[in-house]
Design an enzyme around this catalytic site. Structure first.
Site, mmCIF file in Angstrom:
data_model
loop_
_atom_site.group_PDB
_atom_site.id
_atom_site.type_symbol
_atom_site.label_atom_id
_atom_site.label_comp_id
_atom_site.label_asym_id
_atom_site.label_seq_id
_atom_site.Cartn_x
_atom_site.Cartn_y
_atom_site.Cartn_z
ATOM 1 N N SER A 31 -24.068 91.894 -24.595
ATOM 2 C CA SER A 31 -22.864 92.722 -24.554
ATOM 3 C C SER A 31 -23.209 94.123 -25.020
ATOM 4 C CB SER A 31 -21.782 92.128 -25.451
ATOM 5 O OG SER A 31 -21.358 90.884 -24.958
ATOM 6 N N ARG A 55 -19.080 91.726 -27.555
ATOM 7 C CA ARG A 55 -19.208 91.267 -28.940
ATOM 8 C C ARG A 55 -20.447 90.410 -29.150
ATOM 9 N NH1 ARG A 55 -14.759 87.816 -32.532
ATOM 10 N NH2 ARG A 55 -16.128 87.498 -34.342
ATOM 11 N N PHE A 56 -20.663 89.450 -28.254
ATOM 12 C CA PHE A 56 -21.712 88.461 -28.473
ATOM 13 C C PHE A 56 -22.913 88.682 -27.551
ATOM 14 C CE2 PHE A 56 -17.744 86.213 -29.591
ATOM 15 C CZ PHE A 56 -18.045 85.817 -30.887
ATOM 16 N N PRO A 259 -20.801 95.908 -20.508
ATOM 17 C CA PRO A 259 -20.336 94.734 -21.256
ATOM 18 C C PRO A 259 -20.920 93.406 -20.814
ATOM 19 C CG PRO A 259 -18.621 95.530 -19.788
ATOM 20 C CD PRO A 259 -19.711 96.551 -19.756
ATOM 21 N N PHE A 260 -21.499 93.334 -19.607
ATOM 22 C CA PHE A 260 -21.991 92.041 -19.110
ATOM 23 C C PHE A 260 -23.427 92.178 -18.610
ATOM 24 C CE2 PHE A 260 -17.368 92.111 -18.583
ATOM 25 C CZ PHE A 260 -17.035 91.058 -19.421
ATOM 26 N N GLU A 282 -18.622 94.338 -14.800
ATOM 27 C CA GLU A 282 -17.465 93.585 -14.309
ATOM 28 C C GLU A 282 -17.519 92.104 -14.668
ATOM 29 O OE1 GLU A 282 -15.027 92.786 -10.113
ATOM 30 O OE2 GLU A 282 -16.702 94.205 -10.169
ATOM 31 N N LYS A 298 -12.120 98.031 -8.756
ATOM 32 C CA LYS A 298 -12.091 98.782 -7.504
ATOM 33 C C LYS A 298 -11.582 100.177 -7.830
ATOM 34 C CE LYS A 298 -13.789 96.425 -4.213
ATOM 35 N NZ LYS A 298 -15.014 96.933 -3.579
#
Length: 487
Positions: A31, A55-56, A259-260, A282, A298
């Protein structure tokens, strides 16, 4: 149900992954900082970061089972045997999770998202195991359509609590095994750097501006004819490389926090290893205690260092009727998809057209939630929604047929999904965009955007370059390094 939690020194997941790179199938879900600000920009609040999953970090290695799906068959590799099945690939995973299901409350009370289960990737072309699609595009990067490990332990790094721990439910290994691993992690030094990563050529595009314009015109024809409302049209960038891909990931994650994020170091079961470097912004699908969430993106604008210009660009995106309409099409598609396995009446749109700032672009993000209906598993949800509508178009099946006809190469991992499904039935997966694959000394990266009736060709082509900008920067960084070493 006993959960083992063993304390480790607090460090980023990348630190722990580096210690485990000699192991089989080491994988990192990371993350990164959401909305990393440019000059004079205000970072997102902690609540916003939590809501986006920043967070993780999760680190795993040495799966007890490897599931590799290719050409309509799944190879299942355990410590004692290798078998091949024609079983549905999602069902093949579930067969290894279901006998080991644990209550959601176990992990909730521990404050962790994952303590073992399935983790890996689901390539875009896994859709061929769900729908009948034509075979027209070239397959120059023949990685498996699905590659998932069943992991009996994980290192969980909690950046809000600033703690790290080794966790396990000891479903396949013994408690003594987990304690022994803990001691090894504490004692093992980070291995020395491997061969220097290098870029050995120039960046190639599989669609020239003229080629993109031709494909774009055909999309417009399909829309006019009523075949579709929107098509996600992508181009591929590729470059020859050599050396240690982990070095590329370490640089990439500094350029393009998201984030991913993910790093997967795997082999295809045929003695061919490859790596996946993902900086995805996303979320595809999350399931947490029966609550389903998807966050389609989008609408895109490039970031600017000048804060005044950056704010103006963000305002124009937020007010764009075209981008809002494009986003709404995909929201409706996803409402339908998750509604297949959610309780009737539970599917709600909790946010529409939310402006989010990432390292190099602004995006419009929406939030759709529902509640998983009784009798359905997270894998039923994943199968029912796969691949994500935000990166196909609408209607989905026709969009995928058109993509196959217009894009020169198969997408493989791009626009698939990377993530986990835990023994407790929880799930979190990304859409594998902003994702590079290094296979047979070739690094590939795709970037695309949704084309609708009033799209402008030049702007859409530029959007693909905006989305690929951090990858282009990564390539240029290593090209400069190679030049400096040679001079």
């Amino acid at each position: 149900m006993a959960l083992i939690q063993l304390v480790l020194p607090y460090a980023e997941g990348a630190y722990w992954l580096a210690k485990l790179r000699q192991s089989s199938w080491p994988m990192l879900l990371e993350s990164g900082q959401v909305g990393q600000p440019l000059q004079a920009q205000t970072p997102l609040s902690v609540d916003e970061e939590i809501s986006l999953g920043a967070r993780f970090d999760i680190v795993v290695a040495d799966p007890v089972v490897k599931l590799i799906h290719a050409q309509q068959h799944t190879t299942v590799v355990t410590q004692t045997e290798t078998t091949v099945t024609s079983q549905d690939p999602f069902a093949a995973i579930q067969a290894w999770l279901q006998p080991n299901t644990v209550p959601n409350s176990v992990l909730r009370e521990a404050g962790i998202p994952f303590a073992g289960g399935a983790l890996g990737y689901f390539a875009y072309d896994l859709g061929r195991s769900i729908e009948r699609l034509p075979c027209l595009a070239a397959q120059e990067t023949p990685v498996p359509d699905m590659l998932v490990g069943i992991y009996d332990w994980a290192i969980i790094v909690d950046h809000h609590q600033q703690r790290a721990q080794l966790v396990s439910l000891a479903r396949f290994r013994t408690v003594a095994d987990i304690h022994s691993l803990h001691q090894q992690l504490l004692a093992t030094a980070t291995p020395e750097a491997r061969e220097q990563f290098a870029v050995n050529g120039t960046l190639q595009h599989n669609l020239s501006p003229a080629g993109y314009a031709q494909a774009f015109a055909r999309v417009k024809d399909y829309i006019t004819a009523g075949d579709c409302y929107q098509i996600n049209l992508a181009q591929r960038l590729s470059v020859p490389v050599s050396g240690d891909s982990w070095q590329a990931y370490e640089v990439f994650r500094q350029f393009s926090r998201a984030p991913f994020m993910a790093y997967l170091q795997v082999d295809d079961g045929q003695e061919q290893s490859f790596e996946i470097l993902s900086m995805s912004p996303e979320r595809f699908l999350q399931v947490r205690e029966g609550v389903v969430e998807t966050r389609p993106i989008k609408g895109t604008r490039p970031r600017h260092v000048d804060p005044v210009q950056d704010a103006l660009v963000a305002e124009s995106l937020a007010a764009s009727s075209k981008d809002r309409a494009e986003n709404l099409m995909i929201v409706d598609l996803l409402r339908n998809d998750i509604g297949k396995v959610c309780e009737i009446g539970s599917v709600k749109v909790d946010a529409l057209f939310r402006l989010q700032r990432f390292t190099n672009v602004h995006h419009l993000v929406s939030i759709v939630r529902g509640r998983l209906a009784a009798g359905y598993h997270a894998l039923d949800l994943l199968r029912g929604c796969f691949p994500g509508g935000s990166i196909t178009g609408a209607p989905k099946l026709r969009a995928m047929e058109i993509i196959e006809a217009l894009e020169p190469h198969r997408r493989h991992v791009y626009c698939g999904s990377i993530g986990y499904i835990g023994f407790d039935g929880s799930m979190d997966t990304n859409i594998a965009i902003r994702t590079a694959v290094i296979y047979r000394q070739q690094m590939t990266f795709y970037a695309g955007g949704g084309v609708v009736a009033d799209s402008d060709c030049d702007k859409e082509y530029q959007e693909t370059l905006d989305k690929a900008s951090q990858f282009i920067r990564l390539v240029q960084h290593f090209q400069t390094q190679s030049h400096d070493r040679g001079s």
